[in-house]
Design an enzyme around this catalytic site. Structure first.
Site, short mmCIF file in Angstrom:
data_model
loop_
_atom_site.label_atom_id
_atom_site.label_comp_id
_atom_site.label_asym_id
_atom_site.label_seq_id
_atom_site.Cartn_x
_atom_site.Cartn_y
_atom_site.Cartn_z
N GLY A 166 0.85 -1.18 0.00
CA GLY A 166 0.00 0.00 0.00
C GLY A 166 0.88 1.23 0.00
N GLN A 169 2.80 9.93 1.58
CA GLN A 169 4.11 9.28 1.60
C GLN A 169 4.99 9.67 0.42
OE1 GLN A 169 2.37 5.15 2.36
NE2 GLN A 169 4.29 5.08 3.48
N CYS A 181 6.24 0.12 7.70
CA CYS A 181 5.79 1.28 6.91
C CYS A 181 6.95 1.75 6.06
CB CYS A 181 5.33 2.40 7.85
SG CYS A 181 4.79 3.89 6.97
N LEU A 182 6.67 2.03 4.78
CA LEU A 182 7.72 2.49 3.87
C LEU A 182 8.28 3.85 4.30
CD1 LEU A 182 5.99 1.47 0.53
CD2 LEU A 182 7.94 0.33 1.60
N HIS A 237 -4.14 1.10 7.98
CA HIS A 237 -2.82 1.73 7.91
C HIS A 237 -2.83 2.89 6.90
CE1 HIS A 237 1.73 1.40 8.04
NE2 HIS A 237 1.53 2.13 6.95
N GLU A 238 -3.39 2.63 5.72
CA GLU A 238 -3.38 3.66 4.67
C GLU A 238 -4.29 4.84 5.04
OE1 GLU A 238 -1.06 3.46 2.70
OE2 GLU A 238 -0.64 1.34 2.97
N HIS A 296 -2.68 7.20 7.33
CA HIS A 296 -1.76 8.12 6.65
C HIS A 296 -2.50 9.37 6.18
CE1 HIS A 296 2.19 6.34 6.44
NE2 HIS A 296 1.76 5.20 5.93
#
Ligand code: ZN
Length: 205
Positions: free
Chosen positions: A48, A53, A110-111, A152-153, A156
């Site tokens: 994702g 991000q 997480c990226l 999670h997304e 963000h």
């Protein structure tokens, strides 16, 4: 085009992203952004990626948990995490309309926090209303790992990161996670259940 993924400490990750109008969704600019975010998610690799991000404070995220991803995951892990393939899709202006009270505890990455992981309690099932990449209203009912990815997304898009929700004593570098193994020394304080004992990478989002 592969975009740069911003890391924790960048204010864009802490801002509330703004909603897109239907007209904006259909614009060439947004359609290109979606293609670039998809490419960036594959290159990372991740399951994702949310617009903040890559430095854009917009309520848009791309998600895919492909069959290829899952081939590398041990079958027991897939069962434990209730993880099954999720085709590529885009969520815009998402609103969570139902969160199950029951929580699941798993390591999450997480990226934008590259190289770290922690146990994060997440609702086991969820309902989300959103617009797709054509501006069409849609709803998702998701459970298991897919419900985790969505939570999670969507976090963000509200300026929240998993570190805001994690069990902070489980926070670890991935290097140490591989060396010492997750779940060996820790137990979930609330249920007393052992955490998953596999040593696979937590899926990154
Ligand atoms: Zn993330």
């Amino acid at each position: 085009m592969i975009l740069k993924i911003v890391q924790v400490g960048d204010p864009v990750l802490r801002a509330a992203a703004r909603a897109l109008t239907r007209q904006e969704i259909l614009s060439a600019e947004t359609q290109q952004l979606i293609r670039d975010m998809r490419e960036t998610m594959y290159a990372a690799p991740g399951v994702g990626l949310a617009a903040p991000q890559i430095g854009q404070s917009l309520q848009l995220a791309v998600i895919e948990d492909s069959e290829d991803n899952l081939e590398e995951v041990p079958p027991n892990d897939l069962i434990e995490k209730q993880r099954s393939p999720v085709p590529f899709h885009v969520i815009i202006n998402p609103v969570i309309t139902h969160l199950a009270e029951e929580k699941a505890n798993f390591y999450e990455g997480c990226l934008s926090l590259a190289g770290f992981s922690a146990v994060v309690p997440r609702a086991r099932s969820i309902r989300v209303e959103y617009l797709d990449e054509r501006g069409k209203s849609r709803a998702i009912e998701a459970s298991g790992w897919y419900a985790r990815i969505l939570q999670h997304e969507i976090d963000h898009l509200h300026g929240a990161l998993y570190i805001d929700r994690m069990q902070s004593r489980t926070f670890t570098s991935l290097e140490n996670w591989r060396q010492f193994g997750p779940g060996r020394a820790e137990r979930d304080a609330s249920t007393g259940q052992p955490l998953p004992a596999d040593s696979r990478d937590a899926a990154k989002k």
